[in-house]
Design an enzyme around this catalytic site. Structure first.
Site, short mmCIF file in Angstrom:
data_model
loop_
_atom_site.label_atom_id
_atom_site.label_comp_id
_atom_site.label_asym_id
_atom_site.label_seq_id
_atom_site.Cartn_x
_atom_site.Cartn_y
_atom_site.Cartn_z
N ASP A 1 -9.76 2.93 2.74
CA ASP A 1 -9.76 2.23 4.03
C ASP A 1 -10.34 3.10 5.15
O ASP A 1 -11.00 2.58 6.06
CB ASP A 1 -8.33 1.81 4.42
CG ASP A 1 -7.87 0.57 3.67
OD1 ASP A 1 -8.72 -0.25 3.27
OD2 ASP A 1 -6.64 0.42 3.48
N LYS B 1 0.82 -1.22 0.00
CA LYS B 1 0.00 0.00 0.00
C LYS B 1 0.86 1.27 0.00
O LYS B 1 0.52 2.26 -0.64
CB LYS B 1 -0.95 0.01 1.20
CG LYS B 1 -2.07 -1.03 1.08
CD LYS B 1 -3.06 -0.91 2.24
CE LYS B 1 -4.11 -2.00 2.15
NZ LYS B 1 -5.15 -1.85 3.18
P1 NDP Z 1 0.68 -3.84 9.94
O1 NDP Z 1 1.65 -4.93 9.64
O2 NDP Z 1 0.88 -2.49 9.37
O3 NDP Z 1 0.60 -3.67 11.56
C1 NDP Z 1 0.54 -4.79 12.38
C2 NDP Z 1 0.23 -4.38 13.82
O4 NDP Z 1 0.07 -5.58 14.59
C3 NDP Z 1 1.36 -3.59 14.49
O5 NDP Z 1 0.81 -2.67 15.41
C4 NDP Z 1 2.14 -4.68 15.23
O6 NDP Z 1 2.84 -4.24 16.35
C5 NDP Z 1 1.00 -5.56 15.68
N1 NDP Z 1 1.45 -6.92 15.97
C6 NDP Z 1 1.89 -7.84 15.07
N2 NDP Z 1 2.24 -8.99 15.70
C7 NDP Z 1 2.01 -8.77 17.02
C8 NDP Z 1 2.18 -9.58 18.20
N3 NDP Z 1 2.64 -10.83 18.11
N4 NDP Z 1 1.85 -9.03 19.39
C9 NDP Z 1 1.36 -7.77 19.47
N5 NDP Z 1 1.19 -6.96 18.39
C10 NDP Z 1 1.51 -7.46 17.19
O7 NDP Z 1 -0.75 -4.43 9.56
P2 NDP Z 1 -2.08 -3.62 9.18
O8 NDP Z 1 -2.18 -2.44 10.07
O9 NDP Z 1 -2.17 -3.43 7.73
O10 NDP Z 1 -3.22 -4.71 9.55
C11 NDP Z 1 -3.58 -4.96 10.91
C12 NDP Z 1 -4.81 -5.87 10.94
O11 NDP Z 1 -5.94 -5.20 10.38
C13 NDP Z 1 -4.64 -7.19 10.15
O12 NDP Z 1 -5.27 -8.23 10.86
C14 NDP Z 1 -5.39 -6.90 8.87
O13 NDP Z 1 -5.90 -8.10 8.29
C15 NDP Z 1 -6.53 -6.01 9.38
N6 NDP Z 1 -7.09 -5.16 8.32
C16 NDP Z 1 -8.43 -5.26 8.06
C17 NDP Z 1 -9.01 -4.48 7.08
C18 NDP Z 1 -10.46 -4.62 6.80
O14 NDP Z 1 -10.91 -4.16 5.75
N7 NDP Z 1 -11.24 -5.23 7.68
C19 NDP Z 1 -8.20 -3.52 6.29
C20 NDP Z 1 -6.81 -3.48 6.67
C21 NDP Z 1 -6.29 -4.28 7.64
P3 NDP Z 1 4.40 -3.78 16.24
O15 NDP Z 1 4.37 -2.39 15.67
O16 NDP Z 1 4.89 -3.83 17.64
O17 NDP Z 1 5.08 -4.77 15.33
#
Ligand code: NDP
Length: 282
Positions: free
Chosen positions: A107, A70
Site C-alpha cells: 500500500d 490487514k
Molecule cells: P480506517 O477504517 O482505518 O480509517 C477510517 C478513517 O476515516 C478514520 O480516520 C476515521 O476517523 C475516518 N472517518 C470515518 N467516518 C468518518 C466520518 N463520518 N467523519 C469523519 N471521519 C470519518 O480505513 P482505511 O484507512 O483503511 O481507509 C480509508 C479510505 O481509504 C477508505 O475510503 C478506503 O477505501 C481508502 N483506501 C484506498 C486504497 C486504494 O488503494 N486506493 C487503499 C486503502 C484504503 P476516526 O478515527 O475519527 O474514526
C-alpha cells in the site's frame, strides 16, 4: 526472477465482492499466459486461522488482504517484510518456496507511485492528511520516506491522530482535529483524503478548505471514485488525483512479488478503469 506458478491466489476480506482486484489481477495473469485463478475468499474474523491453514496446502501462491483483516494477518503469517512491520499491516501474502507465509505491504508503494509518476516535489511541499486509519498510516510512511517537508494529520478523533503521530516520533508531523483542517490547509501543496468519506457522496471538508491551499496544489483522494472532494478541488482550479492508480500500483507490486515478473501495468490500469466506470453511480 520469474517463477513457474500455476494454481490459485485470492482476496481475503469481509466483504470482498465489491473489489476491483479480481478484474485487473486476472487480466494481468491472462495477458502473460500465467495459469492462475484469482479468487474471492470472503473470510470472517473467526475464520482467520482456518484460512491461514488452508493456504499452507494445495497450489496456493498467495493472497491479497483487505478490510478488516490487514492488521490481523500481520499477526497470523510466519514472517513479515520490513515495510509490513513498519506499517503493522499486511495486504499481500507470498507463499515462499520453503513453505512459509511471508506478509508484505504494497500500500505504501501504491500510494507513493502515482505521485512519483507526476514528479511531485516532495522536498518543497507541506502535506495535510485527512484521516488517521490504515490508509493514512501508509500515506505518512510514504511521504516521510520520500522527503516531504511537513505533514499535518487532521482526524475526527484527535487521540487517534495523536497516536498515529506518536508512532513515528518525527518533528515533521503535527496533528489537529478535522474541523481545524481548513485553517491548517493554508499554503499547503498536497491535501490527501484518507478518511472513509467519499464513497456515498460525502466530503470530509467544505469548499473553504480548497481556497486555503497553495495555488496549483495537488488534491489526492484515496477513494477510487470522482468524489465531491475532488469535484470541489477542481472547481477551485486545483490538480486532482483519485485512488484508482494507488489501487492498481499496489496490486501490480503484489503481482510482481507472486510471479517474479514485471506486471503489465497498462493492462491492469485499463481493466480497473473500465470496471470502476461500469460500477460508478450514474
Ligand atoms: P480506517 O477504517 O482505518 O480509517 C477510517 C478513517 O476515516 C478514520 O480516520 C476515521 O476517523 C475516518 N472517518 C470515518 N467516518 C468518518 C466520518 N463520518 N467523519 C469523519 N471521519 C470519518 O480505513 P482505511 O484507512 O483503511 O481507509 C480509508 C479510505 O481509504 C477508505 O475510503 C478506503 O477505501 C481508502 N483506501 C484506498 C486504497 C486504494 O488503494 N486506493 C487503499 C486503502 C484504503 P476516526 O478515527 O475519527 O474514526
Amino acid at each position: 526472477m520469474a517463477k513457474q506458478i500455476t494454481g490459485r491466489i485470492g482476496l481475503i476480506g469481509d466483504p470482498v465482492e465489491h473489489s476491483l482486484s479480481p478484474v485487473f489481477q486476472q487480466a494481468a495473469f491472462d495477458t502473460l499466459g500465467i495459469p492462475v485463478k484469482y479468487e474471492l475468499w470472503r473470510t470472517s474474523t473467526g475464520m482467520i486461522r482456518a484460512r491461514i491453514a488452508s493456504m499452507r496446502v494445495g497450489a496456493i501462491y498467495g493472497a491479497n488482504i483487505t478490510l478488516p483483516h490487514k492488521e490481523a494477518f500481520a499477526e497470523a503469517v510466519d514472517r513479515l517484510t520490513e515495510i509490513a512491520q513498519r506499517v503493522g499491516a499486511v495486504n499481500t501474502i507470498i507463499h515462499d518456496e520453503d513453505g512459509k507465509l511471508l506478509g508484505d505491504n504494497t500500500d505504501v508503494y501504491g500510494f507513493i507511485q502515482p505521485l512519483r509518476e507526476r514528479e511531485f516535489a516532495f522536498e518543497e511541499s507541506d502535506a495535510l492528511i485527512l484521516g488517521a486509519g490504515g490508509a493514512a498510516r501508509a500515506a505518512v510512511i510514504g511521504l516521510l520516506d520520500a522527503g516531504i517537508r511537513t505533514i499535518t494529520i487532521a482526524n475526527r478523533s484527535l487521540p487517534r491522530a495523536e497516536a498515529l503521530a506518536n508512532d513515528f516520533d518525527d518533528p515533521r508531523i503535527s496533528v489537529c482535529a478535522l474541523d481545524e483542517a481548513p485553517e491548517r490547509a493554508e499554503g499547503r501543496q498536497l491535501a490527501i483524503n484518507a478518511t472513509a468519506l467519499g464513497w456515498h457522496g460525502e466530503s470530509p471538508v467544505g469548499p473553504e478548505f480548497f481556497e486555503r491551499l497553495a495555488p496549483g496544489a495537488l488534491v489526492y483522494d484515496l477513494t477510487y471514485r470522482r468524489t465531491p472532494y475532488l469535484v470541489a478541488a477542481e472547481a477551485a482550479g486545483l490538480e486532482t488525483l483519485d485512488g484508482l492508480p494507488m489501487l492498481v500500483h499496489q496490486g501490480a507490486r503484489s503481482f510482481e512479488l507472486w510471479t517474479g515478473e514485471p506486471a503489465p501495468l497498462d493492462v491492469m490500469m485499463k481493466a480497473a478503469t473500465e470496471a470502476a466506470l461500469a460500477r460508478a453511480p450514474s
